[in-house]
Structure formats: structure tokens, C-alpha cells
Design a protein around this motif. Structure first.
Motif, PDB file in Angstrom:
ATOM      1  N   LEU A  97      27.955  13.976  13.305  1.00 14.54           N
ATOM      2  CA  LEU A  97      27.575  15.015  14.258  1.00 14.54           C
ATOM      3  C   LEU A  97      28.073  14.588  15.636  1.00 14.54           C
ATOM      4  CD1 LEU A  97      25.842  17.562  13.616  1.00 14.54           C
ATOM      5  CD2 LEU A  97      23.895  16.372  14.656  1.00 14.54           C
ATOM      6  N   VAL A  98      28.656  15.529  16.390  1.00 19.43           N
ATOM      7  CA  VAL A  98      29.071  15.191  17.752  1.00 19.43           C
ATOM      8  C   VAL A  98      27.892  15.392  18.691  1.00 19.43           C
ATOM      9  CG1 VAL A  98      31.513  15.712  17.381  1.00 19.43           C
ATOM     10  CG2 VAL A  98      29.964  17.531  18.141  1.00 19.43           C
ATOM     11  N   LYS A  99      27.921  14.678  19.825  1.00 14.93           N
ATOM     12  CA  LYS A  99      26.768  14.662  20.729  1.00 14.93           C
ATOM     13  C   LYS A  99      26.544  15.980  21.471  1.00 14.93           C
ATOM     14  CE  LYS A  99      26.264   9.708  21.486  1.00 14.93           C
ATOM     15  NZ  LYS A  99      26.289   8.576  22.446  1.00 14.93           N
ATOM     16  N   SER A 100      27.475  16.904  21.317  1.00 11.26           N
ATOM     17  CA  SER A 100      27.266  18.224  21.924  1.00 11.26           C
ATOM     18  C   SER A 100      26.328  19.079  21.078  1.00 11.26           C
ATOM     19  CB  SER A 100      28.607  18.941  22.096  1.00 11.26           C
ATOM     20  OG  SER A 100      29.270  19.066  20.844  1.00 11.26           O
ATOM     21  N   ALA A 101      25.908  18.569  19.930  1.00 12.29           N
ATOM     22  CA  ALA A 101      24.984  19.303  19.060  1.00 12.29           C
ATOM     23  C   ALA A 101      23.640  19.499  19.767  1.00 12.29           C
ATOM     24  CB  ALA A 101      24.776  18.539  17.757  1.00 12.29           C
ATOM     25  N   SER A 102      22.949  20.563  19.409  1.00 14.68           N
ATOM     26  CA  SER A 102      21.632  20.821  19.998  1.00 14.68           C
ATOM     27  C   SER A 102      20.581  19.927  19.360  1.00 14.68           C
ATOM     28  CB  SER A 102      21.253  22.291  19.787  1.00 14.68           C
ATOM     29  OG  SER A 102      21.016  22.543  18.401  1.00 14.68           O
ATOM     30  N   THR A 103      19.413  19.857  20.001  1.00 17.10           N
ATOM     31  CA  THR A 103      18.304  19.069  19.453  1.00 17.10           C
ATOM     32  C   THR A 103      17.923  19.574  18.073  1.00 17.10           C
ATOM     33  OG1 THR A 103      17.450  18.624  21.676  1.00 17.10           O
ATOM     34  CG2 THR A 103      15.924  18.330  19.842  1.00 17.10           C
ATOM     35  N   GLN A 104      17.907  20.900  17.900  1.00 20.59           N
ATOM     36  CA  GLN A 104      17.559  21.484  16.607  1.00 20.59           C
ATOM     37  C   GLN A 104      18.583  21.121  15.541  1.00 20.59           C
ATOM     38  OE1 GLN A 104      14.668  23.337  15.808  1.00 20.59           O
ATOM     39  NE2 GLN A 104      15.466  22.819  13.776  1.00 20.59           N
ATOM     40  N   GLU A 105      19.859  21.135  15.919  1.00 24.73           N
ATOM     41  CA  GLU A 105      20.920  20.763  14.973  1.00 24.73           C
ATOM     42  C   GLU A 105      20.780  19.300  14.551  1.00 24.73           C
ATOM     43  OE1 GLU A 105      24.721  23.624  16.129  1.00 24.73           O
ATOM     44  OE2 GLU A 105      24.249  21.924  17.420  1.00 24.73           O
ATOM     45  N   LEU A 106      20.426  18.442  15.499  1.00 21.70           N
ATOM     46  CA  LEU A 106      20.233  17.025  15.180  1.00 21.70           C
ATOM     47  C   LEU A 106      19.057  16.843  14.227  1.00 21.70           C
ATOM     48  CD1 LEU A 106      20.685  13.988  15.507  1.00 21.70           C
ATOM     49  CD2 LEU A 106      19.274  14.080  17.574  1.00 21.70           C
ATOM     50  N   GLN A 107      17.959  17.518  14.518  1.00 18.68           N
ATOM     51  CA  GLN A 107      16.778  17.406  13.650  1.00 18.68           C
ATOM     52  C   GLN A 107      17.089  17.893  12.235  1.00 18.68           C
ATOM     53  OE1 GLN A 107      13.836  19.649  15.797  1.00 18.68           O
ATOM     54  NE2 GLN A 107      13.663  18.123  17.439  1.00 18.68           N
ATOM     55  N   ASP A 108      17.782  19.015  12.143  1.00 22.43           N
ATOM     56  CA  ASP A 108      18.165  19.544  10.822  1.00 22.43           C
ATOM     57  C   ASP A 108      19.095  18.567  10.103  1.00 22.43           C
ATOM     58  OD1 ASP A 108      16.708  21.820  11.317  1.00 22.43           O
ATOM     59  OD2 ASP A 108      18.431  23.055  11.883  1.00 22.43           O
ATOM     60  N   ALA A 109      20.014  17.963  10.868  1.00 20.87           N
ATOM     61  CA  ALA A 109      20.974  17.033  10.274  1.00 20.87           C
ATOM     62  C   ALA A 109      20.275  15.782   9.742  1.00 20.87           C
ATOM     63  CB  ALA A 109      22.029  16.643  11.299  1.00 20.87           C
ATOM     64  N   VAL A 110      19.306  15.273  10.492  1.00 20.96           N
ATOM     65  CA  VAL A 110      18.562  14.083  10.048  1.00 20.96           C
ATOM     66  C   VAL A 110      17.788  14.408   8.777  1.00 20.96           C
ATOM     67  CG1 VAL A 110      16.691  12.479  10.616  1.00 20.96           C
ATOM     68  CG2 VAL A 110      18.417  13.038  12.331  1.00 20.96           C
ATOM     69  N   LEU A 111      17.151  15.573   8.748  1.00 19.70           N
ATOM     70  CA  LEU A 111      16.391  15.969   7.563  1.00 19.70           C
ATOM     71  C   LEU A 111      17.302  16.095   6.351  1.00 19.70           C
ATOM     72  CD1 LEU A 111      13.763  16.860   6.225  1.00 19.70           C
ATOM     73  CD2 LEU A 111      14.247  19.193   7.001  1.00 19.70           C
ATOM     74  N   ARG A 112      18.417  16.759   6.512  1.00 22.69           N
ATOM     75  CA  ARG A 112      19.351  16.941   5.389  1.00 22.69           C
ATOM     76  C   ARG A 112      19.959  15.612   4.954  1.00 22.69           C
ATOM     77  NH1 ARG A 112      23.589  21.114   7.135  1.00 22.69           N
ATOM     78  NH2 ARG A 112      24.437  20.573   5.066  1.00 22.69           N
ATOM     79  N   THR A 113      20.246  14.749   5.916  1.00 22.81           N
ATOM     80  CA  THR A 113      20.779  13.424   5.584  1.00 22.81           C
ATOM     81  C   THR A 113      19.768  12.638   4.756  1.00 22.81           C
ATOM     82  OG1 THR A 113      22.133  13.361   7.593  1.00 22.81           O
ATOM     83  CG2 THR A 113      21.671  11.260   6.531  1.00 22.81           C
ATOM     84  N   SER A 114      18.491  12.741   5.111  1.00 25.51           N
ATOM     85  CA  SER A 114      17.453  12.018   4.374  1.00 25.51           C
ATOM     86  C   SER A 114      17.372  12.480   2.927  1.00 25.51           C
ATOM     87  CB  SER A 114      16.092  12.201   5.056  1.00 25.51           C
ATOM     88  OG  SER A 114      15.591  13.519   4.851  1.00 25.51           O
ATOM     89  N   LEU A 115      17.789  13.716   2.673  1.00 27.79           N
ATOM     90  CA  LEU A 115      17.768  14.268   1.314  1.00 27.79           C
ATOM     91  C   LEU A 115      19.054  13.962   0.542  1.00 27.79           C
ATOM     92  CD1 LEU A 115      16.231  17.773   2.158  1.00 27.79           C
ATOM     93  CD2 LEU A 115      15.060  15.781   1.185  1.00 27.79           C
ATOM     94  N   GLY A 116      19.988  13.309   1.234  1.00 33.69           N
ATOM     95  CA  GLY A 116      21.244  12.933   0.573  1.00 33.69           C
ATOM     96  C   GLY A 116      22.361  13.934   0.728  1.00 33.69           C
ATOM     97  N   ASP A 117      22.149  14.952   1.576  1.00 29.10           N
ATOM     98  CA  ASP A 117      23.198  15.957   1.779  1.00 29.10           C
ATOM     99  C   ASP A 117      24.227  15.468   2.799  1.00 29.10           C
ATOM    100  OD1 ASP A 117      21.854  17.651   0.094  1.00 29.10           O
ATOM    101  OD2 ASP A 117      20.818  18.720   1.705  1.00 29.10           O
TER     102      ASP A 117
END
Length: 214
Positions: A97-117
Motif C-alpha cells: 500500500l502506498v502512503k497516500s492511502a486513506s486511513t480507512q484503506e489502511l484499516q481495510d488492508a490490515v484486516l484483509r492481510t490478517s485473513l491472508g488476502d
């Protein structure tokens, strides 16, 4: 765990994730510190900057993912350069993820990463998939005296096939009706037999042999 060499950015990311309900077990400001603290706290997800003093982010990723297949790494970087993205993925990162991502995008990305996506900033996912296909299409250089590939058990081959199709370890465990730990053990054994270092190399091996399309 959040790793970034800029204290204000690191603290802001950690605070935003904590406020969203994530358990931030540690933070670190340089590469060596990241490796030590990750080993001590065993996070599920490592949010990792690439540009770190001491030990670069890709080396941190390579060292930690190679030792712990349950760890997932989400790179959060200012760089969107294709070379940086591919290097991160090759070192074992699950997403980028690039740092221009929004806070919501980061939170969604962390959640999806934790699920192995696999999670990528829009426009980068196709790049990574294309690189996988390019690598898989390259002829494998073998030496005349190189021994034949070691034999995998039927269950190890079954797990490898599902890894190649992009399933997370949790999804594989549910599909085969076995525990998450058993899946990890099969992957670890397979890596050892094939002398590979991480999930990225494992996926390439499987694609080269057409296991992702079976």
C-alpha cells in the motif's frame, strides 16, 4: 506491529489502528529493532516501511517471513515504483500500500492481510500477477548432475495446490478439514524438501508445474 523510521507517522498509524480495534503489540523505528521486537511479540501482521535505517525493509521481511510462515507483511511505503513493489513481494510481503492511502484503506488492508488476502494499491495487483506469470514462464535452469525434485506426500501436494490458487492457510484448513497449525506444518515441510524460503517462492514453484490450474 508498525515499523517506520518517522516517529510522528509511526505513532499516527499505530494510533489509528488501535482506535479501529486492532491490537498493536509493538512499534519499531529501524530494521534490526523490527526483527528483534517482531520475534519477541509475534504479531499476526507487520505494517512495514521499506526505507529503514540499518536493515532495509525487504531484508526485514525476508528474515522474518522465512522464519515464521504465519506472519503476514503489509508494506506501507511512500514509493509506488514497480521495482520496489516486486522486490517487496519477492521478499515475502503479502501486500503493498502506498502512503497516500486513506486511513480507512489502511484499516481495510490490515484486516484483509490478517485473513491472508493479497492487498495492493490499485494498479499494482496486475503488475504483481504479471510478474508471477513471467517468472513461471521462464525455463528453470538445472545442472546435469542436479538431483530430481524430492517427492511430496499426497497431502503436501494437495496443500501446495491450494496455496498456488491463492487460498489463505485458514481457507485451506477449512477446505481440507484440518487445523491451521497442520497446514503450516505441511507448508514448512514442503519448503524444506524443495529448499525454498517463503510463500512467494512456493507459489512460483507450483505455477511452474501447473498446480494452480488443476
Amino acid at each position: 506491529m508498525v515499523v517506520d523510521d518517522h516517529p510522528m507517522w509511526r505513532d499516527a498509524v499505530a494510533r489509528d489502528l488501535a482506535e479501529a480495534g486492532f491490537d498493536v503489540v509493538a512499534t519499531a523505528g529501524d530494521g534490526q529493532q523490527a526483527v528483534r521486537r517482531a520475534r519477541a511479540t509475534a504479531p499476526d501482521v507487520l505494517v512495514l516501511d521499506l526505507n529503514l535505517p540499518g536493515l532495509p525493509g525487504v531484508e526485514v521481511c525476508r528474515e522474518l517471513v522465512g522464519a515464521d510462515l504465519s506472519l503476514r507483511v503489509l508494506v506501507l511505503s511512500a514509493s509506488g515504483e514497480h521495482a520496489d513493489v516486486l522486490e517487496a513481494v519477492k521478499s515475502g510481503a503479502t501486500g503493498y500500500l502506498v502512503k497516500s492511502a486513506s486511513t480507512q484503506e489502511l484499516q481495510d488492508a490490515v484486516l484483509r492481510t490478517s485473513l491472508g488476502d493479497p492487498v495492493f494499491t490499485p494498479g499494482l495487483a496486475g503488475l504483481v500477477l504479471g510478474e508471477y506469470r513471467r517468472l513461471a514462464a521462464e525455463p528453470v535452469q538445472t545442472k546435469p548432475d542436479e538431483p530430481a525434485a524430492p517427492q511430496l506426500t499426497e497431502r503436501e501436494t494437495e496443500v501446495l495446490r491450494l496455496v498456488a490458487k491463492g487460498l489463505s492457510y485458514k481457507q485451506i484448513a477449512e477446505r481440507l478439514v484440518i487445523s491451521h497449525r497442520t497446514v503450516q506444518n505441511h507448508v514448512q515441510n514442503t519448503l524444506g524438501k524443495l529448499q525454498l524460503h517463503n510463500r512467494v517462492e512456493l507459489v512460483r514453484y507450483a505455477i511452474e508445474r501447473g498446480l494452480d490450474s488443476e
